[in-house]
Motif scaffolding. Structure first.
Motif, PDB file in Angstrom:
ATOM      1  N   TYR A  94       5.478  16.465   6.929  1.00  0.00           N
ATOM      2  CA  TYR A  94       4.625  15.284   7.073  1.00  0.00           C
ATOM      3  C   TYR A  94       4.656  14.449   5.790  1.00  0.00           C
ATOM      4  O   TYR A  94       4.682  13.218   5.839  1.00  0.00           O
ATOM      5  N   ILE A  95       4.646  15.121   4.652  1.00  0.00           N
ATOM      6  CA  ILE A  95       4.691  14.427   3.370  1.00  0.00           C
ATOM      7  C   ILE A  95       5.978  13.611   3.257  1.00  0.00           C
ATOM      8  O   ILE A  95       5.956  12.454   2.839  1.00  0.00           O
ATOM      9  N   LYS A  96       7.106  14.210   3.638  1.00  0.00           N
ATOM     10  CA  LYS A  96       8.380  13.485   3.586  1.00  0.00           C
ATOM     11  C   LYS A  96       8.348  12.245   4.473  1.00  0.00           C
ATOM     12  O   LYS A  96       8.797  11.169   4.077  1.00  0.00           O
ATOM     13  N   VAL A  97       7.818  12.388   5.679  1.00  0.00           N
ATOM     14  CA  VAL A  97       7.749  11.254   6.605  1.00  0.00           C
ATOM     15  C   VAL A  97       6.834  10.164   6.051  1.00  0.00           C
ATOM     16  O   VAL A  97       7.172   8.973   6.089  1.00  0.00           O
ATOM     17  N   LEU A  98       5.681  10.555   5.527  1.00  0.00           N
ATOM     18  CA  LEU A  98       4.752   9.570   4.972  1.00  0.00           C
ATOM     19  C   LEU A  98       5.365   8.837   3.783  1.00  0.00           C
ATOM     20  O   LEU A  98       5.169   7.631   3.615  1.00  0.00           O
ATOM     21  N   LYS A  99       6.126   9.539   2.955  1.00  0.00           N
ATOM     22  CA  LYS A  99       6.787   8.893   1.823  1.00  0.00           C
ATOM     23  C   LYS A  99       7.851   7.913   2.299  1.00  0.00           C
ATOM     24  O   LYS A  99       8.030   6.845   1.702  1.00  0.00           O
ATOM     25  N   MET A 100       8.561   8.251   3.374  1.00  0.00           N
ATOM     26  CA  MET A 100       9.545   7.319   3.921  1.00  0.00           C
ATOM     27  C   MET A 100       8.862   6.059   4.453  1.00  0.00           C
ATOM     28  O   MET A 100       9.336   4.943   4.230  1.00  0.00           O
ATOM     29  N   ILE A 101       7.738   6.244   5.149  1.00  0.00           N
ATOM     30  CA  ILE A 101       6.995   5.082   5.669  1.00  0.00           C
ATOM     31  C   ILE A 101       6.487   4.224   4.520  1.00  0.00           C
ATOM     32  O   ILE A 101       6.596   3.001   4.537  1.00  0.00           O
ATOM     33  N   ASP A 102       5.962   4.867   3.480  1.00  0.00           N
ATOM     34  CA  ASP A 102       5.436   4.139   2.329  1.00  0.00           C
ATOM     35  C   ASP A 102       6.539   3.340   1.645  1.00  0.00           C
ATOM     36  O   ASP A 102       6.325   2.198   1.229  1.00  0.00           O
ATOM     37  N   SER A 103       7.726   3.919   1.537  1.00  0.00           N
ATOM     38  CA  SER A 103       8.824   3.194   0.890  1.00  0.00           C
ATOM     39  C   SER A 103       9.237   1.969   1.704  1.00  0.00           C
ATOM     40  O   SER A 103       9.682   0.971   1.150  1.00  0.00           O
ATOM     41  N   GLN A 104       9.072   2.015   3.021  1.00  0.00           N
ATOM     42  CA  GLN A 104       9.402   0.863   3.856  1.00  0.00           C
ATOM     43  C   GLN A 104       8.320  -0.218   3.788  1.00  0.00           C
ATOM     44  O   GLN A 104       8.599  -1.395   3.974  1.00  0.00           O
ATOM     45  N   LEU A 105       7.087   0.186   3.534  1.00  0.00           N
ATOM     46  CA  LEU A 105       5.991  -0.786   3.422  1.00  0.00           C
ATOM     47  C   LEU A 105       6.002  -1.506   2.082  1.00  0.00           C
ATOM     48  O   LEU A 105       5.434  -2.589   1.960  1.00  0.00           O
ATOM     49  N   ALA A 106       6.616  -0.901   1.081  1.00  0.00           N
ATOM     50  CA  ALA A 106       6.644  -1.484  -0.257  1.00  0.00           C
ATOM     51  C   ALA A 106       8.085  -1.821  -0.631  1.00  0.00           C
ATOM     52  O   ALA A 106       8.729  -1.101  -1.371  1.00  0.00           O
ATOM     53  N   PRO A 107       8.585  -2.925  -0.108  1.00  0.00           N
ATOM     54  CA  PRO A 107       9.973  -3.284  -0.426  1.00  0.00           C
ATOM     55  C   PRO A 107      10.119  -3.653  -1.902  1.00  0.00           C
ATOM     56  O   PRO A 107       9.142  -3.992  -2.570  1.00  0.00           O
ATOM     57  N   LYS A 108      11.331  -3.610  -2.378  1.00  0.00           N
ATOM     58  CA  LYS A 108      11.624  -3.975  -3.763  1.00  0.00           C
ATOM     59  C   LYS A 108      11.653  -5.504  -3.862  1.00  0.00           C
ATOM     60  O   LYS A 108      12.666  -6.138  -3.665  1.00  0.00           O
ATOM     61  N   CYS A 109      10.506  -6.083  -4.123  1.00  0.00           N
ATOM     62  CA  CYS A 109      10.375  -7.532  -4.175  1.00  0.00           C
ATOM     63  C   CYS A 109      10.003  -7.945  -5.598  1.00  0.00           C
ATOM     64  O   CYS A 109       9.123  -7.345  -6.214  1.00  0.00           O
ATOM     65  N   LYS A 110      10.657  -8.970  -6.108  1.00  0.00           N
ATOM     66  CA  LYS A 110      10.372  -9.451  -7.459  1.00  0.00           C
ATOM     67  C   LYS A 110       9.368 -10.601  -7.457  1.00  0.00           C
ATOM     68  O   LYS A 110       9.088 -11.182  -8.493  1.00  0.00           O
ATOM     69  N   HIS A 111       8.830 -10.931  -6.292  1.00  0.00           N
ATOM     70  CA  HIS A 111       7.820 -11.978  -6.114  1.00  0.00           C
ATOM     71  C   HIS A 111       8.244 -13.295  -6.772  1.00  0.00           C
ATOM     72  O   HIS A 111       7.598 -13.770  -7.710  1.00  0.00           O
ATOM     73  N   PRO A 112       9.318 -13.932  -6.289  1.00  0.00           N
ATOM     74  CA  PRO A 112       9.732 -15.210  -6.894  1.00  0.00           C
ATOM     75  C   PRO A 112       8.649 -16.276  -6.724  1.00  0.00           C
ATOM     76  O   PRO A 112       7.860 -16.247  -5.785  1.00  0.00           O
TER      77      PRO A 112
END
Length: 94
Positions: free
Chosen positions: A55-73
């Motif tokens: 469950y922890i692995k799945v939650l971490k995968m979901i979290d990584s998809q919710l927080a994209p690598k954005c530099k906020h231009p």
């Protein structure tokens, strides 16, 4: 629900399942276990701990998809009605 609230819920769930997995491993470490017998309480404890780790692995995968690598231009920044800056690209508060 905002992305940040969803991420907070996911982080809380990760902490919870980590405590469950660690607690189960701590509880069963002194129990006897015969290799190959999957119906013992210790084998079931290992299964519960393993499921919590999954469950922890799945939650971490979901979290990584919710927080994209954005530099906020700057071109993607905007203000809400109450004056809070946010990124229109990733929807994160700035």
């Amino acid at each position: 629900m905002t992305i940040q609230k969803a991420r907070k819920i996911i982080q809380y769930s990760i902490q919870h399942y980590t405590k469950v997995a660690d607690g189960m491993e701590e509880l069963i470490k002194d129990w006897t276990y015969e290799y190959g017998d999957e119906n013992t309480p210790k084998a079931m404890g290992h299964s519960i701990s393993g499921m919590a780790r999954d469950y922890i692995k799945v939650l971490k995968m979901i979290d990584s998809q919710l927080a994209p690598k954005c530099k906020h231009p700057k071109k993607d920044r905007d203000k809400t009605a109450d004056g809070q800056w946010y990124c229109m690209n990733c929807n994160a508060d700035l």
